[in-house]
Design an enzyme around this catalytic site. Structure first.
Site, PDB file in Angstrom:
ATOM      1  CE  LYS A  53      -7.867   1.070   0.589  1.00 32.45           C
ATOM      2  NZ  LYS A  53      -6.569   0.469   0.318  1.00 32.45           N
ATOM      3  CD  GLN A  97      -5.350  -2.831  -0.478  1.00 29.35           C
ATOM      4  OE1 GLN A  97      -6.137  -1.932  -0.771  1.00 29.35           O
ATOM      5  NE2 GLN A  97      -4.695  -2.829   0.659  1.00 29.35           N
ATOM      6  CG  ASP A 120      -2.226   4.250  -1.545  1.00 30.13           C
ATOM      7  OD1 ASP A 120      -2.924   4.621  -0.580  1.00 30.13           O
ATOM      8  OD2 ASP A 120      -2.209   3.079  -1.970  1.00 30.13           O
TER       9      ASP A 120
END
Ligand code: NAP
Length: 284
Positions: A53, A97, A120
């Site tokens: 990322k 995460q 997300d």
């Protein structure tokens, strides 16, 4: 014989578009999209995802911050960091995460992220927006799948689409995105009866189960588009999908390989969401 949908190529196209948009945004407003990624603990797979990322941000010219927190981080410390990032104007997207270490409450962290920065698209506000079809952020993996289907040039309208898997991060939002494109959608799961009968109806079959080589040629309609979201490690360490490529490929019109299909798309869609968040912040 099927045409292979090349996820690396489509992903590279998305990143080229983002690079151009980043430059334009910077020239017009002096702003770079900013992404903050939080990782807690030492999970090796999570570390790889976070590094990718960070690299993805650098590639398209985004500003990025990565917070690598120790395993013993407390819930209060994590929520305090999210709060700080929510208030930081340089940061347009925040991602924590998952999975988190067991002593931390993932749900509380998802709820703490400002929905406008929830790239997300896991916050219930964004999940609800996806449901009603009025959304800024698309959930990354299903959005990547949509982009791959679009790359075939086949019109989704009116197609029989079958999604195997009903998880909150893939199956359910995938079904919604297909529905918004006017497909007739069926969602299958572990309790579905006569699965092969259902999957054989699919013009477009999206498989997100997590079981290596589960879908075989006899479960697929001649000429179907087959998208394999699965990522499974075989005993020899090789990555394989949920679709038995050898038996399905001869029947499909288009198929994604694993690796090199859906996988490369996910981070590109995360970057797309971060760009959207930055643009939304400018409009405000
Ligand atoms: P998950 O949360 O474990 O969900 C799996 C789904 O598959 C569940 O809905 C389950 O049904 C269903 N299922 C399991 N066995 C089945 C069977 N025999 N027949 C029909 N349905 C069955 O997994 P996930 O997070 O959605 O991920 C699915 C796969 O996609 C995994 O391999 C994961 O690694 C991969 N993935 C890839 C990416 C990417 O970037 N490429 C991103 C996310 C996930 P029930 O609900 O009834 O249990």
């Amino acid at each position: 014989m099927a045409q292979i949908i090349n996820g690396k190529l489509v992903s590279a196209e998305v990143r080229e578009e983002l690079k151009a948009q980043t430059q334009e945004l910077f020239e017009k407003y002096g702003i770079r999209p900013g992404l903050a990624v939080i990782i807690v603990g030492d999970d090796p797979a999570s570390k790889v995802y976070v590094n990718n990322k960070e690299k993805g941000c650098a590639e398209v010219g985004f500003y990025s911050e990565v917070y690598r927190l120790p395993e013993q981080t407390t819930q209060e410390e994590l929520l305090a960091l999210v709060d700080k990032l929510n208030k930081d104007d340089k940061i347009h997207g925040i991602l924590c995460q998952l999975p988190l270490p067991k002593h931390l409450d993932e749900n509380a962290v998802i709820l703490a992220i400002n929905p406008e920065k929830d790239v997300d698209a896991f916050h219930p506000v964004n999940v609800g927006r996806i449901m009603i079809g009025d959304y800024s952020f698309l959930p990354c993996t299903p959005a990547g799948v949509m982009r791959l289907i679009e790359s075939t040039g086949v019109d989704i309208t009116g197609k029989e689409c079958v999604v195997i898997g009903r998880s909150n991060i893939v199956g359910k939002p995938q079904a919604m995105l297909l529905l918004h494109k006017n497909a007739t959608v069926t969602i299958c799961h572990s309790r579905t009866k006569n699965l092969a009968e259902v999957t054989r109806r699919a013009d477009i079959l999206v498989v997100a189960i997590g079981k290596a080589d589960f879908v075989t040629g006899d479960m697929v309609k001649q000429g179907a588009i087959v998208i394999d979201v699965g990522m499974n490690r075989k005993a020899d360490g090789k990555l394989t999908g949920d679709v038995d490529f050898a038996s399905v490929e001869p029947k499909a019109s288009f198929i994604t390989p694993v690796p090199g299909g859906v996988g490369p798309m996910t981070i590109s869609m995360l970057l797309t969401n971060t760009m959207t968040a930055a643009k939304n912040a400018i409009i405000k």
